[in-house]
Design an enzyme around this catalytic site. Structure first.
Site, short mmCIF file in Angstrom:
data_model
loop_
_atom_site.label_atom_id
_atom_site.label_comp_id
_atom_site.label_asym_id
_atom_site.label_seq_id
_atom_site.Cartn_x
_atom_site.Cartn_y
_atom_site.Cartn_z
N ARG A 83 20.13 95.89 35.57
CA ARG A 83 20.29 94.69 36.53
C ARG A 83 19.92 93.35 35.88
NH1 ARG A 83 20.53 95.70 41.67
NH2 ARG A 83 19.42 97.60 41.47
N TYR B 28 23.86 99.88 50.32
CA TYR B 28 22.27 99.60 50.52
C TYR B 28 22.03 98.49 51.41
CZ TYR B 28 22.73 100.79 45.40
OH TYR B 28 23.08 101.26 43.99
N CYS C 2 39.62 99.03 55.78
CA CYS C 2 39.77 99.67 57.32
C CYS C 2 38.41 100.51 57.69
CB CYS C 2 40.81 100.31 57.49
SG CYS C 2 41.22 100.52 59.18
C1 LIG Z 1 17.72 106.47 34.41
C2 LIG Z 1 17.44 105.01 34.75
N1 LIG Z 1 17.22 103.84 34.17
C3 LIG Z 1 17.51 102.65 34.23
C4 LIG Z 1 18.04 102.21 35.24
C5 LIG Z 1 18.39 101.02 35.36
O1 LIG Z 1 17.78 100.21 36.50
P1 LIG Z 1 17.71 98.75 36.68
O2 LIG Z 1 18.97 98.31 36.89
O3 LIG Z 1 17.04 98.53 38.07
O4 LIG Z 1 17.10 97.98 35.59
C6 LIG Z 1 18.55 103.35 36.36
C7 LIG Z 1 19.16 102.68 37.34
O5 LIG Z 1 19.38 103.35 38.41
C8 LIG Z 1 18.35 104.72 36.02
O6 LIG Z 1 18.91 105.58 36.73
#
Ligand SMILES: Cc1ncc(COP(=O)(O)O)c(C=O)c1O
Length: 411
Positions: free
Chosen positions: A271, A310, A337
């Protein structure tokens, strides 16, 4: 609204809506920021970009050019990363209810493997003996922005309890594996800098326990992702420099205290790398005065699932009306829908009219990546902007794409 000098309304005119648009210069900035903060060049930390957040090949190419690794969660992701030119030793595959088929596919590619089930080691050893093995620990607690993105704790499907992990490392040693990693990940969307050194402490405490029983020296210790960005109504942002400084300090202190040798820290941001570089541009299709006031756009949870999945909220702007007063409260919905196809409730906006461009911000991560052609509303186009140049980087999906997979029309 403009991105790197490119006018969004002009893009809407040229390509039609809806579409995703990405500011790739912003992605580059985020990658540089992470590398600097975590002292990657000095080899104090290894970054694996969590490509599930957004796996567009253009993005993977930027990752490759910045010499950053990949966190892949399926054989498909491993293969797409390799195709983008990422070296196998820069890819960490983290399994999840791994099948023998999955393990055979990733083993063949020579990437590092992080197992999510102690039993998966037997399956893997039946295929071959990897040079390095890592296990994902569930330390019995988790913390994510929403319950649905909390990935540690008793209700999380991820990770392995410590007693089982210990047995798994023992078995790996007995099988002759000599290089080890250790992993945990508690949850996503965290804006508290102190969370990350706490995860470091939790992981190193477990690593110390394993070392004390098995005399294992770990090469890398991976705290996963979770680095949050501001979406909507957030009071603070994550200070990545402070996060990195505190995490590395804790790491160094505990490595010394526990005499853990010379491992390096690893992180898996998804993210944080791409979340605020993406925008979903939609058009308002209609305004409906019912028991509540609804504003509908030509998108839906089929192309932006986070709010329905979410309860996530995105910042939303009406192009050209950013400076007008927020005079009304509306519910914003899509065209799918299903009654869960609501992007926001009671959102304060300037008066919205049919034809307005509604832009969903922070839509670079876990957005287009989760798209689906539900209701025969197909996946949308993607536009990339780099150094002031725009390019259509993905064409919209169409009904021919649907029919291309259909083998039988009548039986
Ligand atoms: C194993 C693993 N690493 C890293 C991430 C990345 O998380 P973020 O986008 O919160 O940094 C995820 C996200 O679900 C994950 O499952």
């Amino acid at each position: 609204m403009n991105i790197q000098g490119i006018n969004i309304a002009d893009l809407a005119e040229k390509y039609g809506t809806p579409f995703y648009v990405y500011d790739f210069n912003r992605v580059e900035e985020k990658l540089e920021e992470l590398k600097r903060a975590f002292h990657v060049e000095e080899k104090r930390c290894e970054i694996f970009y969590a490509m599930k957040a957004n796996s567009h090949p253009v993005l993977l190419d930027l990752i490759r050019k910045k010499n950053i690794g990949i966190d892949a969660v399926s054989p498909g992701e491993v293969e797409v990363a390799l195709k983008a030119g990422i070296a196998p030793d820069k890819i960490l595959y983290t399994g999840n209810f791994e099948s023998s088929g999955d393990l055979a596919r990733v083993y063949k590619q020579g990437v590092r493997i992080n197992l999510d089930n102690s039993r998966s080691l037997n399956k893997l050893l039946n295929i071959g003996k990897p040079e390095t093995i890592s296990f994902r620990i569930n330390p019995g607690r988790g913390s994510g922005k929403y319950e649905h993105i909390t990935t540690g704790g008793e209700k999380a499907k991820f990770g392995i309890p410590i007693d089982q992990v210990l047995q798994a490392y023992k078995k790996a040693q007995e099988a002759g594996i000599r290089k080890f990693g250790v992993h945990t990940f508690l949850g996503s969307g965290i804006l508290d800098e102190d969370h990350f050194p706490e995860v470091v402490a939790l992981l190193l405490e477990k690593a110390n326990y394993i070392k004390s029983k098995l005399n294992i020296k770990f090469d890398f210790m991976d705290i996963g992702g979770g680095f949050g960005i501001n979406y909507f109504g957030e009071e603070k942002s994550l200070d990545i420099e402070e996060t990195a400084r505190k995490s590395l300090q804790k790491f160094d202190d505990l490595v010394d205290e526990y005499e853990l040798g010379s491992p390096h820290l690893a992180i898996e941001p998804g993210r944080y790398v791409v979340g605020d570089s993406g925008f979903l541009v939609t058009s308002v299709t209609s305004v409906k005065e019912s028991f509540r006031k609804y504003v509908g756009v030509n998108a839906g949870f089929n192309i932006l699932l986070r709010p329905a999945l979410y309860g996530a909220e995105h910042d939303i702007v009406i192009d050209g009306k950013q400076n007008l007063g927020k005079s009304e409260k509306v519910d914003i919905c899509g065209q799918i829908c299903e009654n869960t196809d609501i992007f926001a409730r009671d959102r304060k906006l300037p008066t919205v009219e049919e034809g307005d461009l509604m832009i969903f911000k922070q839509a670079g991560a876990y957005a287009n990546a989760m798209s689906m052609p539900y209701n025969m509303r197909m996946r949308t186009a993607e536009i990339g902007i780099l150094d002031g140049q725009e390019k259509l980087i993905t064409r919209p999906e169409n009904l021919d794409d649907f029919y291309n997979r259909i083998l039988v029309n009548e039986m």
